[in-house]
Structures are given as structure tokens and as C-alpha cells.
Design an enzyme around this catalytic site. Sequence first.
Site, PDB file in Angstrom:
ATOM      1  N   LYS A   1      -0.328 -17.235   7.334  1.00  0.00           N
ATOM      2  CA  LYS A   1       0.532 -16.404   8.195  1.00  0.00           C
ATOM      3  C   LYS A   1       1.510 -17.187   9.089  1.00  0.00           C
ATOM      4  O   LYS A   1       2.635 -17.404   8.685  1.00  0.00           O
ATOM      5  CB  LYS A   1      -0.335 -15.433   8.972  1.00  0.00           C
ATOM      6  CG  LYS A   1      -0.899 -14.359   8.022  1.00  0.00           C
ATOM      7  CD  LYS A   1      -1.280 -13.081   8.712  1.00  0.00           C
ATOM      8  CE  LYS A   1      -1.359 -11.932   7.749  1.00  0.00           C
ATOM      9  NZ  LYS A   1      -2.694 -11.526   7.340  1.00  0.00           N
TER      10      LYS A   1
ATOM     11  N   ASP B   1     -12.061 -17.777   8.108  1.00  0.00           N
ATOM     12  CA  ASP B   1     -10.735 -17.299   7.710  1.00  0.00           C
ATOM     13  C   ASP B   1      -9.913 -17.096   8.985  1.00  0.00           C
ATOM     14  O   ASP B   1     -10.067 -16.099   9.680  1.00  0.00           O
ATOM     15  CB  ASP B   1     -10.885 -15.984   6.927  1.00  0.00           C
ATOM     16  CG  ASP B   1      -9.539 -15.361   6.566  1.00  0.00           C
ATOM     17  OD1 ASP B   1      -8.514 -15.852   7.043  1.00  0.00           O
ATOM     18  OD2 ASP B   1      -9.550 -14.368   5.805  1.00  0.00           O
TER      19      ASP B   1
ATOM     20  N   TYR C   1     -11.340  -8.398   6.741  1.00  0.00           N
ATOM     21  CA  TYR C   1     -10.241  -8.358   5.783  1.00  0.00           C
ATOM     22  C   TYR C   1      -9.914  -9.798   5.391  1.00  0.00           C
ATOM     23  O   TYR C   1      -9.668 -10.633   6.263  1.00  0.00           O
ATOM     24  CB  TYR C   1      -8.988  -7.675   6.370  1.00  0.00           C
ATOM     25  CG  TYR C   1      -7.838  -7.724   5.390  1.00  0.00           C
ATOM     26  CD1 TYR C   1      -7.803  -6.853   4.301  1.00  0.00           C
ATOM     27  CD2 TYR C   1      -6.831  -8.689   5.501  1.00  0.00           C
ATOM     28  CE1 TYR C   1      -6.791  -6.933   3.361  1.00  0.00           C
ATOM     29  CE2 TYR C   1      -5.810  -8.766   4.563  1.00  0.00           C
ATOM     30  CZ  TYR C   1      -5.799  -7.884   3.500  1.00  0.00           C
ATOM     31  OH  TYR C   1      -4.797  -7.972   2.562  1.00  0.00           O
TER      32      TYR C   1
ATOM     33  N   TYR D   1       0.822  -1.211   0.000  1.00  0.00           N
ATOM     34  CA  TYR D   1       0.000   0.000   0.000  1.00  0.00           C
ATOM     35  C   TYR D   1       0.858   1.265   0.000  1.00  0.00           C
ATOM     36  O   TYR D   1       0.733   2.118   0.873  1.00  0.00           O
ATOM     37  CB  TYR D   1      -0.961  -0.004   1.210  1.00  0.00           C
ATOM     38  CG  TYR D   1      -1.928  -1.157   1.142  1.00  0.00           C
ATOM     39  CD1 TYR D   1      -3.093  -1.037   0.410  1.00  0.00           C
ATOM     40  CD2 TYR D   1      -1.654  -2.367   1.763  1.00  0.00           C
ATOM     41  CE1 TYR D   1      -3.974  -2.097   0.305  1.00  0.00           C
ATOM     42  CE2 TYR D   1      -2.531  -3.437   1.661  1.00  0.00           C
ATOM     43  CZ  TYR D   1      -3.686  -3.288   0.936  1.00  0.00           C
ATOM     44  OH  TYR D   1      -4.547  -4.345   0.831  1.00  0.00           O
TER      45      TYR D   1
HETATM   46  C1  LIG Z   1      -3.331 -11.505   6.058  1.00  0.00           C
HETATM   47  C2  LIG Z   1      -4.700 -12.032   5.903  1.00  0.00           C
HETATM   48  C3  LIG Z   1      -5.157 -12.509   4.664  1.00  0.00           C
HETATM   49  C4  LIG Z   1      -4.321 -12.453   3.403  1.00  0.00           C
HETATM   50  O1  LIG Z   1      -3.169 -13.236   3.491  1.00  0.00           O
HETATM   51  P1  LIG Z   1      -1.919 -12.939   2.498  1.00  0.00           P
HETATM   52  O2  LIG Z   1      -0.939 -14.015   2.842  1.00  0.00           O
HETATM   53  O3  LIG Z   1      -1.454 -11.560   2.844  1.00  0.00           O
HETATM   54  O4  LIG Z   1      -2.443 -13.043   1.118  1.00  0.00           O
HETATM   55  C5  LIG Z   1      -6.445 -13.018   4.598  1.00  0.00           C
HETATM   56  N1  LIG Z   1      -7.234 -13.058   5.686  1.00  0.00           N
HETATM   57  C6  LIG Z   1      -6.819 -12.620   6.898  1.00  0.00           C
HETATM   58  C7  LIG Z   1      -7.741 -12.721   8.066  1.00  0.00           C
HETATM   59  C8  LIG Z   1      -5.558 -12.085   7.045  1.00  0.00           C
HETATM   60  O5  LIG Z   1      -5.152 -11.632   8.251  1.00  0.00           O
END
Ligand SMILES: *Cc1c(COP(=O)(O)O)cnc(C)c1O
Length: 432
Positions: free
Chosen positions: A276, A247, A146, A18
Amino acid sequence: MTESNTLKFDAEHIWHPYSSAANPSCIHEVVSAKGVRLTLKDGRELIDGMASWWSTIHGYNHPRLNQAAKDQIDQMSHVMFGGLTHRPAIDLASQLIDMTAEPLQHVFFADSGSISVEVAIKMAIQYFFAQGQENKQRLLTIRGGYHGDSFGAMAVCDPVNGMHTMFEQVLPKHLFAPMPTCENDEDWQDSDIAEFRELIKNNHQQLAAVILEPLVQGAGGMRFYCPEYLRQVRALCDQYDVLLILDEIATAFGRAGTLFAYEQADIVPDILCVGKAITGGYMSLAATLCTEKVSQGIAADGSGVLMHGPTFMANPLACSVANESLTMLLESDWQTQVQNIENQLFEELMPLQTNELVKQVRVKGAIGVIELNKTFDEQMDWLPTFIVDQGVWIRPFRNLVYIMPPYIISKGDLTTLTTAMGKVVQKLSTVL
Ligand SMILES: *Cc1c(COP(=O)(O)O)cnc(C)c1O
């Protein structure tokens, strides 16, 4: 290139997350990292409060993770996953299946979190397609979320904080319920789920899945909400035959106090995204897990194949490091580490609540958040300099000063971080 003009080159030629090519923000060059410390080119050491965006749970440059990577390099760094398999992927899938709830039995290895979300969405749509329900292609989510930066993921990010405005014409239109407001189950009120219930009731014929970050909304605003909301969502998904995608890219592997956040609501998703922290912050890897119902459901139709397969799928190097990282996590006393971090964050951050600029201080697991009642300009160049001058690395954004440090952080280092957070808030209250 000389040592003195690297930052100039960076500013002129390289995009950061960004960032603007015309007006690049202040940046620091890291030369090495060990434990919870980053070493800058000028020799300064910073205590890392970000765990490189939730990922470096065991700290940097860990001997066991280094060894796992080196051992795998000597075998093979990569081999295509189409038509071939390998032990690192098999072992990792086995660990993931063992760690997660019993119904989650099938694993797709993705190359990043965003892609694991894309795959989760494809799974849900293909599942209903295979049952002849081709109209079930939309998603329902909550505001403030997100889920990543790729198009499918972007379309379920918060429409205001997310990137919807610019890409409106090309993003699929999904449904958004209000953000949950209950912070704990004792305060639960049925009104919190009312609008969500109406949306799923009125649109379920078109809905393939609900997608949510369970209990912790990360980059969309660092908000926490109560387990009861998730239980209600699970029940509504069952009632209306809509799949539930959780997620857990940010929360998986202990960050919110349990190995997976869904455990706190005692529910099981149909599809689960993790990423992550999976490699302990060594390299990019993510996974989408699903139940037999979903994997067999997709397979029921025609060729039955799941339509995804990246070049670097299940990269053996990443899988080997992930195997070692998850083994280390399970061998460690991470529950006590995360609990101690939570207690200390609570003790050291709550007093900031009295600052006039502070709207709310929130702590959950190894996550500490100070929400301000004013938004600041993230591009203010003095801010990163001010932070680095405190000997720490934190990265406030919008109206949030927050940390999610490596689990191995010592009490003293964590105090340095919370002290610096207090100073940032103090400083911001003199300029905002
Ligand atoms: C960071 C994140 C993503 C995206 O993961 P990237 O490895 O950056 O593509 C998706 N969902 C959540 C909840 C996240 O924290």
C-alpha cells in the site's frame, strides 16, 4: 468517444472493485489530483479521506515522487529480475531492512499486497517442508481479517465477511480463532486468547504459521485490538514452533502511530508483509520480509529455492518511487503529523458517539472509524452523490464510515472531512 459518454462506456464495459456488470454503481471521473485534492471532470475538487486505500501518505502529484519516476524512466522502466539486479531494488531492500526490526534481513519484492501474502504463506510452508515437516501446511488466523483477494489470501480472510461461501470447494481450510476483544492492555483478560491457545495447542503439528494484521484489522471491519494479544500470540508461536506472519500492508509506514504496528507490542514477526503506502500511492508494489532463520531454513533443503517469481518483480520504476517515498517519510516529522491527526479525529469524531445510529467511534493513529449499529446498502446511489456534494471523498461500506487521510492533510481540510462524516451519519440515521 465523446467527452459526454465516458461514464456510460465505463458502466457498460469496465469492472470496478467488487462491482456488478449488470448494476454498476454511481461513479465519478477524476482528471487530476494534487496534495489532498482530487479534481473531477466537472471541475469540482474533493478532499480525499481515503488516501486511495491507505497508500497516498504524502499526497498526490508530489514533485519529489514525480521526479524520482521521471529520472528512473530515463534510465529504464523495467528489466527482468531473474538473473539480473539493479540499484533501485538494492536501495529499497536496504531501506526496508534498516527500517524494520533487526532480525528481518531478507526481502522478496511482490507486485501487490495479495501476492506478498501468497509469498509469505509459501515461505512458511517451504520452511517446514525443508525441515522434513511436510505436515505443517495449514494456517491459523483470527476472524475479521482481510489479507487480499487471491486464493491463498482469501482463505485467511474472515469466513463470513470474506469470500469463502462461493469458493468453498477450492479454498484450503484454515483455522480461525475469535476476534480479539480487548481494546487496550489495561483491560487485558486471559480469556481473550483462550480459544486461540487451544487451537494452536491442538493443531500445531499441522500449522506452518499464524497470520494476522497487527493491532488494526482493515477492510475486514476496521477494528483495533490491544498489543498484549500480539505478545501472547508471539509467545504461543514460539512455544509451539509455528511461524508468525504479520500482514502490515495497511499499517506499515506510520499509519497506526508507529512506523510498524508490531513496534507497539515490542515483538518481531518471522515474516512481514508490506505494501500500500510503500510507493506513496504511485504504483503497485509490495514486499515480504523474513528473518535469516526463515530464509536459511528454506534454503536448507534440496535446491533450496523459494518458489515464486513474478514477471514484474522489483519493477525499477516502482522501486525508485518507493525509495524516494520512504526517504521522504523518514525525513519528515510523520510522528507529529499522525499524532495531530489522531488528536483531531478524536476531538471531532467522539461527539458523534451520542447519535443513536452510532455503535462506536474509534481512532488510532491517522485512522478514524464510525461504526454504525445498522448495515447500509453500499449501492444506494444517493450516498456517493451526497458525499461528493460535501466536497469530500470518503467511501463508507457495510456499517462503517471511516477515513485514513494523507499525513500531510491540513487541520482545516481534516475538519471538512470529519464534518462530512457527521453529515453522512446524520443522513443515514434518517433513512435506516
Ligand atoms: C489491501 C490489503 C491487502 C491486499 O493488498 P492488494 O495490494 O490490494 O493486493 C492485504 N492485506 C491487507 C491488510 C490489506 O489492507
